[in-house]
Design a protein around this motif. Sequence first.
Motif, PDB file in Angstrom:
ATOM      1  N   GLY A   1      -6.185  17.416 -39.343  1.00  0.00           N
ATOM      2  CA  GLY A   1      -5.007  17.802 -40.113  1.00  0.00           C
ATOM      3  C   GLY A   1      -3.885  16.813 -39.917  1.00  0.00           C
ATOM      4  N   THR A   2      -2.664  17.364 -39.722  1.00  0.00           N
ATOM      5  CA  THR A   2      -1.526  16.466 -39.503  1.00  0.00           C
ATOM      6  C   THR A   2      -1.133  16.424 -38.021  1.00  0.00           C
ATOM      7  N   LYS A   3      -1.999  16.984 -37.161  1.00  0.00           N
ATOM      8  CA  LYS A   3      -1.661  17.079 -35.737  1.00  0.00           C
ATOM      9  C   LYS A   3      -1.634  15.729 -35.031  1.00  0.00           C
ATOM     10  N   VAL A   4      -0.689  15.600 -34.126  1.00  0.00           N
ATOM     11  CA  VAL A   4      -0.666  14.449 -33.223  1.00  0.00           C
ATOM     12  C   VAL A   4      -0.669  14.992 -31.796  1.00  0.00           C
ATOM     13  N   TYR A   5      -1.708  14.652 -31.049  1.00  0.00           N
ATOM     14  CA  TYR A   5      -1.851  15.166 -29.683  1.00  0.00           C
ATOM     15  C   TYR A   5      -1.061  14.346 -28.673  1.00  0.00           C
ATOM     16  N   PHE A   6      -0.578  15.057 -27.655  1.00  0.00           N
ATOM     17  CA  PHE A   6       0.206  14.421 -26.588  1.00  0.00           C
ATOM     18  C   PHE A   6      -0.606  14.291 -25.302  1.00  0.00           C
ATOM     19  N   ARG A   7      -0.546  13.127 -24.692  1.00  0.00           N
ATOM     20  CA  ARG A   7      -1.163  12.916 -23.377  1.00  0.00           C
ATOM     21  C   ARG A   7      -0.083  12.420 -22.434  1.00  0.00           C
ATOM     22  N   GLY A   8       0.011  13.011 -21.268  1.00  0.00           N
ATOM     23  CA  GLY A   8       1.002  12.546 -20.297  1.00  0.00           C
ATOM     24  C   GLY A   8       0.392  11.459 -19.420  1.00  0.00           C
ATOM     25  N   LEU A   9       0.951  10.267 -19.504  1.00  0.00           N
ATOM     26  CA  LEU A   9       0.390   9.117 -18.794  1.00  0.00           C
ATOM     27  C   LEU A   9       1.037   8.941 -17.422  1.00  0.00           C
ATOM     28  N   ILE A  10       0.193   8.863 -16.397  1.00  0.00           N
ATOM     29  CA  ILE A  10       0.693   8.622 -15.043  1.00  0.00           C
ATOM     30  C   ILE A  10       0.080   7.326 -14.522  1.00  0.00           C
ATOM     31  N   GLU A  11       0.917   6.308 -14.402  1.00  0.00           N
ATOM     32  CA  GLU A  11       0.453   4.999 -13.931  1.00  0.00           C
ATOM     33  C   GLU A  11       0.591   5.006 -12.414  1.00  0.00           C
TER      34      GLU A  11
ATOM     35  N   ILE B   1       7.646  11.744 -34.302  1.00  0.00           N
ATOM     36  CA  ILE B   1       6.449  12.218 -34.987  1.00  0.00           C
ATOM     37  C   ILE B   1       6.825  13.137 -36.155  1.00  0.00           C
ATOM     38  N   LYS B   2       7.760  14.044 -35.873  1.00  0.00           N
ATOM     39  CA  LYS B   2       8.191  14.960 -36.936  1.00  0.00           C
ATOM     40  C   LYS B   2       8.837  14.191 -38.078  1.00  0.00           C
ATOM     41  N   LYS B   3       9.673  13.246 -37.718  1.00  0.00           N
ATOM     42  CA  LYS B   3      10.369  12.454 -38.721  1.00  0.00           C
ATOM     43  C   LYS B   3       9.392  11.697 -39.616  1.00  0.00           C
ATOM     44  N   ALA B   4       8.270  11.275 -39.006  1.00  0.00           N
ATOM     45  CA  ALA B   4       7.271  10.519 -39.763  1.00  0.00           C
ATOM     46  C   ALA B   4       6.356  11.446 -40.574  1.00  0.00           C
ATOM     47  N   GLY B   5       6.586  12.778 -40.466  1.00  0.00           N
ATOM     48  CA  GLY B   5       5.832  13.715 -41.299  1.00  0.00           C
ATOM     49  C   GLY B   5       4.593  14.308 -40.658  1.00  0.00           C
ATOM     50  N   TRP B   6       4.434  14.124 -39.339  1.00  0.00           N
ATOM     51  CA  TRP B   6       3.266  14.670 -38.652  1.00  0.00           C
ATOM     52  C   TRP B   6       3.667  15.857 -37.794  1.00  0.00           C
ATOM     53  N   THR B   7       2.673  16.510 -37.167  1.00  0.00           N
ATOM     54  CA  THR B   7       2.931  17.729 -36.404  1.00  0.00           C
ATOM     55  C   THR B   7       2.575  17.549 -34.930  1.00  0.00           C
ATOM     56  N   PRO B   8       3.568  17.447 -34.054  1.00  0.00           N
ATOM     57  CA  PRO B   8       3.251  17.324 -32.625  1.00  0.00           C
ATOM     58  C   PRO B   8       2.450  18.533 -32.165  1.00  0.00           C
ATOM     59  N   ASP B   9       1.402  18.314 -31.381  1.00  0.00           N
ATOM     60  CA  ASP B   9       0.558  19.411 -30.921  1.00  0.00           C
ATOM     61  C   ASP B   9       0.262  19.210 -29.451  1.00  0.00           C
ATOM     62  N   LEU B  10       0.597  20.243 -28.653  1.00  0.00           N
ATOM     63  CA  LEU B  10       0.482  20.086 -27.213  1.00  0.00           C
ATOM     64  C   LEU B  10      -0.798  20.682 -26.626  1.00  0.00           C
ATOM     65  N   CYS B  11      -1.756  21.039 -27.472  1.00  0.00           N
ATOM     66  CA  CYS B  11      -2.989  21.587 -26.909  1.00  0.00           C
ATOM     67  C   CYS B  11      -3.768  20.467 -26.216  1.00  0.00           C
ATOM     68  N   ARG B  12      -4.858  20.832 -25.537  1.00  0.00           N
ATOM     69  CA  ARG B  12      -5.677  19.835 -24.832  1.00  0.00           C
ATOM     70  C   ARG B  12      -6.133  18.724 -25.761  1.00  0.00           C
ATOM     71  N   GLY B  13      -6.362  19.090 -27.009  1.00  0.00           N
ATOM     72  CA  GLY B  13      -6.754  18.095 -27.990  1.00  0.00           C
ATOM     73  C   GLY B  13      -8.080  17.432 -27.695  1.00  0.00           C
ATOM     74  N   ASP B  14      -9.139  18.251 -27.582  1.00  0.00           N
ATOM     75  CA  ASP B  14     -10.462  17.668 -27.393  1.00  0.00           C
ATOM     76  C   ASP B  14     -10.950  17.065 -28.705  1.00  0.00           C
ATOM     77  N   ALA B  15     -11.919  16.178 -28.609  1.00  0.00           N
ATOM     78  CA  ALA B  15     -12.472  15.534 -29.808  1.00  0.00           C
ATOM     79  C   ALA B  15     -13.121  16.598 -30.687  1.00  0.00           C
ATOM     80  N   ALA B  16     -12.986  16.446 -32.012  1.00  0.00           N
ATOM     81  CA  ALA B  16     -13.560  17.405 -32.958  1.00  0.00           C
ATOM     82  C   ALA B  16     -15.083  17.347 -32.927  1.00  0.00           C
TER      83      ALA B  16
END
Length: 335
Positions: free
Chosen positions: A38-48, A320-335
């Motif tokens: 869909g229009t979802k964009v998943y978030f990953r928290g990066l820890i270097e 992301i919202k401004k660009a027309g997509w939907t931020p999504d904070l779920c785990r976001g596993d591969a479809a």
Amino acid sequence: MFDVTKDDVLLNLITTDDQNVTEELFAEARENRKEYYGTKVYFRGLIEFTNYCKNDCLYCGIRRSNKNAERYRLTKEQILNCCRKGNLLGYKTFVLQGGEDPYYDDDRLTEIIAAIHAEFPDSAITVSVGERSTESYEKILKAGAARYLLRHETANNEHYGKLHPSSMSLSNRKKCLFELKKIGFQVGAGFMVGSPYQTPQNLLEDLHFLRELNPQMIGIGPFIPQADTPLKDFAQGSLEQTLRMVALARLIVPQALIPATTALGTINPFGREKALNAGANVVMPNLSPVEYRKLYALYDNKICTGDEAAECFMCMQNRIKKAGWTPDLCRGDAA
Ligand code: 5AD
Ligand code: FES
């Protein structure tokens, strides 16, 4: 529809400067992405978590021979604190990325992963610490990690040899990726665009390799010179070609999770938005403590090195919202 089973079609798309063709390519990539995500964009928290590295990749700022790099390691408690911050913001995926640092042997690394897994059982843990033995990968999986990122960097042997010391090999890298997949990780491969000595044919081989591996995740970013590396005088990769490669990766592996990379955001103020427009569907804002951010200098002028986790988080949400997509904070596993 582009026939991406044909090499001449792919080569043309890799190199084209035709705006109409490019727009068509991006539109098809967006269609593919929409079908699965869909229009979802998943978030990953990066820890270097460490910038020590035993390797000496010629392009990378944290390579062993870079005596100017100020080295750091985060403790288990510091890493957990990053996760806690991320968890409060709503992240459900943590990415532990570091150089190939022998200090984090299997015991130390799995202890950290198990601690994160115990405290945040609903969150996905992604690990990105380079080439290790299959036994080591198995322990990491067992400790609670579900995903592993290991960019192949380039799928051409000769090209690989020009970017890496002779102690490293493409065959071992590929072997690691296939092993990771076989034992049950969701794996991420990927490559740099515009790295020194790269040809369009090499990029075609990268696409062939993606087709063969069929990874769940694909990381693609432009090469950016780093001042303390042997490749410092080479030009950075082109924005346009990187975006076309993102779109082509989407066509080759339609269900892939593809990040709009920080490197793209570094070479253009709207690089990440442009990547979303070209088929990317993931962002990886930084959760590392601000005092260490600048030290994780893989390449020059990296963005977001001065921003607190919450600032990066809000900034990305808004973009992301401004660009027309939907931020999504779920785990976001591969479809
Ligand atoms: N420019 C762009 N990307 C780089 N990486 C490392 N050095 C550079 C550079 N100079 C990328 C590699 C690595 C990832 C963590 O960062 O592709 O896999
Ligand atoms: Fe870090 Fe914008 S994503 S400040």
